[in-house]
Write an enzyme that holds these catalytic residues in place. Structure first.
Site, short mmCIF file in Angstrom:
data_model
loop_
_atom_site.label_atom_id
_atom_site.label_comp_id
_atom_site.label_asym_id
_atom_site.label_seq_id
_atom_site.Cartn_x
_atom_site.Cartn_y
_atom_site.Cartn_z
N GLU A 37 -75.73 -8.99 15.07
CA GLU A 37 -74.62 -9.89 15.38
C GLU A 37 -75.22 -10.99 16.25
O GLU A 37 -75.91 -10.68 17.23
CB GLU A 37 -73.53 -9.15 16.17
CG GLU A 37 -72.33 -10.03 16.45
CD GLU A 37 -71.34 -9.42 17.43
OE1 GLU A 37 -71.68 -8.39 18.07
OE2 GLU A 37 -70.24 -9.97 17.57
N ARG A 263 -80.39 5.54 18.64
CA ARG A 263 -80.95 4.36 19.31
C ARG A 263 -82.16 4.75 20.14
O ARG A 263 -82.31 5.90 20.53
CB ARG A 263 -79.96 3.84 20.35
CG ARG A 263 -78.72 3.23 19.87
CD ARG A 263 -77.82 3.01 21.09
NE ARG A 263 -76.65 2.27 20.69
CZ ARG A 263 -76.60 0.95 20.62
NH1 ARG A 263 -77.65 0.23 20.98
NH2 ARG A 263 -75.52 0.34 20.22
N LYS A 273 -76.99 -4.32 25.71
CA LYS A 273 -76.86 -5.76 25.75
C LYS A 273 -76.06 -6.18 26.99
O LYS A 273 -76.36 -7.17 27.64
CB LYS A 273 -76.12 -6.20 24.49
CG LYS A 273 -76.71 -7.42 23.81
CD LYS A 273 -75.92 -7.74 22.57
CE LYS A 273 -76.73 -7.55 21.30
NZ LYS A 273 -75.99 -7.91 20.08
#
Length: 566
Positions: A37, A263, A273
RNA sequence: UGGGGAAUAGUGUAACGGUAGCACGACUGACUCUGAAUCAGUUAGUCCAGGUCCGAAUCCUGGUUCCCCAACCA
């Protein structure tokens, strides 16, 4: 001899791909995608995904990996991130050729599909506001209940949806929902939202749209349109897979397989993030490309090589459970790569003046030094030697403890590629600080070897005082002082674990003159100190080096152990 | 009685009913004009309890612990 058996041992995802290829499940095609994204910068956790997706494509005959921006939320995304992400993927060494896609390119198709679902009675327009919707959704343990708009007629839904698109309604009022099961144990299946009204400018479609698809609705369709075979994502999307499958089944379109993996977590740093953003916003680091950040641009500026990151990603494996990889493994991969490729050079971080009393006053010799002992083709260079030199402060001790075998009063050591020298006198200032050393050299040891065969315990790096260039060095340590930065006392957050010594700037370093032409990004090994690279802040008049990583340091360990004993 | 995942040396990962292996780290030692690199070695593990089996990390039963989900984020 190749003992690397990583090619024969497949992780569970590669095993699935191999099996599918064997059974020709997808006509033996392999198509993956990396779908960021564009709302932030990439970090090393993304590198794991990039290496996985592009890696699988590369390992399979005819395999392809698309770069696709999942840009379905104009309120969070910006075009500037698109370029940064492309640069990072490219830098890591991957190529998407002409397969650069954007979710927003499929908005029209998605809209048509949604209309189809409405016509099939599988989607409806809902007027509940967010708070009401939450109430109707139920909780983890209580089923939800159907909303009053669930049984609107197809015609009414069609009309309302069209008017949503036309911009007749305010932001936040009315959504399109899938009609699934408000009692499902999986909350994602309780009539999820497919479209919301957002009167926002999109970085690519401008103001063409005011309704935007949600992730769940968009993502499977994007995969389907691109004929992806294996849609690889992280564990938190496992709960979304039934919905991914439901949409594609109801639409009766090409249906990729979603596979989830864990992850990456790394010790002594954070990977979310949100947290990284916070460090940047609060000014706790200089930016996303601060060399202490685990962002790709930060690692790049720090001096990491793409190859070392790829190798690291290969070695950490792929699994389905949370784990935290020791950052020492990353550093191991880094050193392994840098050791083979970095030219050696001499630099003194904390200079201590040395005067060779018996060396002729204005004599200068050009001594030959090896550029890279790991690579004969790197050749040699000349390094100037003269009467006044600088050595490292920590390479001298007036009262050497056990196991310290560098320079000390009366002791003889070698200056690398130069001469054996013996310390004859220590000059201190009024405060007792050592300000310079007097030594004698043995002319017979020119080049660094004694004809009589006598040995010295250590070899020191040095620079000629008159010839050395001044430089700044930025020494980095782990960003956080705790292995798990989230391990905090009640009421504190991860920022309280920031390592106060993660950056140390030394402004009066001295480097050998061959570094005068060094350009930003170039990497060197400062002998006995570590790997350094020229920072982007560096200029011809002001050399600035980042310490990428130290050399392994046995002496530091001994010191630590000695300190503990006391 | 919500749903979904997962547990192997300190860390990361193999072994898919048949000798628990590899890497990182740590620790020894050899070598060394980088206390680097290299080389040799040591260290240490199947979440727990039962069961099936000649044989279980693997299969079964029951526990324990951890992760994810109640955005009109992705």
């Amino acid at each position: 001899m190749n003992t690397d058996n990583s090619t024969t041992r497949l992780d569970f995802i590669r095993a699935i791909v191999a099996e599918d290829t064997k059974t020709k499940k997808w006509d033996a095609r392999v198509v993956t995608r990396f779908p960021p994204e564009p709302n932030g910068y990439l970090h090393i956790g993304h590198a794991k995904s990039i290496c996985l997706n592009f890696g699988i494509a590369a390992e399979n005959k005819g395999g392809l990996c698309n770069l696709r921006f999942d840009d379905t939320n104009p309120t969070k995304e910006e075009g500037e991130y698109v370029e940064a992400i492309k640069e990072d993927v490219r830098w890591l060494g991957f190529d998407w050729a002409d397969r650069l896609y954007f979710g927003s390119d499929y908005f029209e198709q998605m809209y048509e599909c949604a209309v189809g679902l409405i016509k099939a009675g599988k989607a409806y327009v809902c007027d509940l506001d967010p708070e009401q919707m939450r109430e109707y959704r139920g909780t983890l343990t209580k089923p939800g209940k159907n909303c009053p708009y669930r049984d609107r007629s197809v015609d009414e839904n069609l009309d309302l949806f069209e008017r949503m698109r036309a911009g007749e309604f305010e932001q936040g009022f009315r959504v399109l929902r899938a009609k699934i099961d408000m009692a499902s144990g999986n909350l994602n299946m309780r009539d999820p939202v497919m479209y919301r009204i957002l009167h926002a400018e999109h970085h690519r479609t401008g103001d063409k749209w005011c309704i935007y698809p949600t992730y769940d609705w968009a993502h499977g369709l994007e995969d389907s349109i691109e004929k992806i075979t294996h849609s690889i994502c992280t564990l938190e999307f496992e709960n979304h897979r039934p919905l991914y499958d439901w949409f594609l089944d109801e639409l009766d379109v090409y249906h990729p397989q979603q596979i989830e993996f864990a992850r990456l977590n790394l010790s002594y740093t954070v990977m979310s993030k949100r947290k990284l953003q916070q460090l940047v916003q609060d000014g706790l680091v200089s930016g996303w490309d601060d060399p202490r950040m685990p962002s790709i641009c930060g690692l790049r500026r720090r001096g990491y090589t793409p190859g070392s990151i790829r190798n690291f990603c290969k070695r950490i494996g792929i699994n389905k459970f949370n784990s935290t990889v020791d950052i020492a493994l990353l550093e191991h991969c880094l050193r392994g790569d840098l050791n083979k490729t970095s030219p050696r050079v001499m630099a003194v971080l904390r200079p201590l003046k040395v005067i060779i009393d018996n060396y002729p006053q204005d004599q200068v010799e050009e001594l030959e030094a090896v550029n890279n002992p790991e690579d004969a083709s790197a050749g040699t260079r000349k390094v100037p030697f003269s009467r006044e030199l600088y050595i490292e402060q920590e390479d001298f001790m007036a009262e050497p403890p056990k196991k310290f075998y560098r320079l000390a009063p009366g002791r003889e050591v070698r200056l690398r590629y130069a001469y054996f020298i013996t310390c004859t006198d220590v000059v201190k200032d009024a405060g007792g600080q050592i300000i310079e050393l007097h030594c004698t050299y043995d002319p017979a040891t020119r080049g660094g070897d004694a004809p009589d065969g006598r040995k010295v315990k250590s070899t020191l790096h040095w620079v000629s005082a008159a010839h050395a260039l001044e430089a700044e060095a930025r020494l980095y340590d782990h960003l956080f002082s705790k292995e798990n930065p989230d391990d905090v006392a009640e009421g504190e957050d991860f920022k309280s674990n920031l390592n106060p010594n993660s950056l140390q700037k030394l402004s009066s370093c001295r480097v050998e003159p061959s570094l005068g032409q060094a350009k930003p990004g170039q990497r060197y090994q400062f002998e006995r100190l570590g790997y350094f690279c020229v920072d982007t802040d560096s200029s011809e008049g002001k050399l600035i080096f980042n310490r990428t990583v130290t050399l392994r340091d046995t002496w530091a360990k001994i010191q630590k152990a000695q300190k503990k004993k006391r």
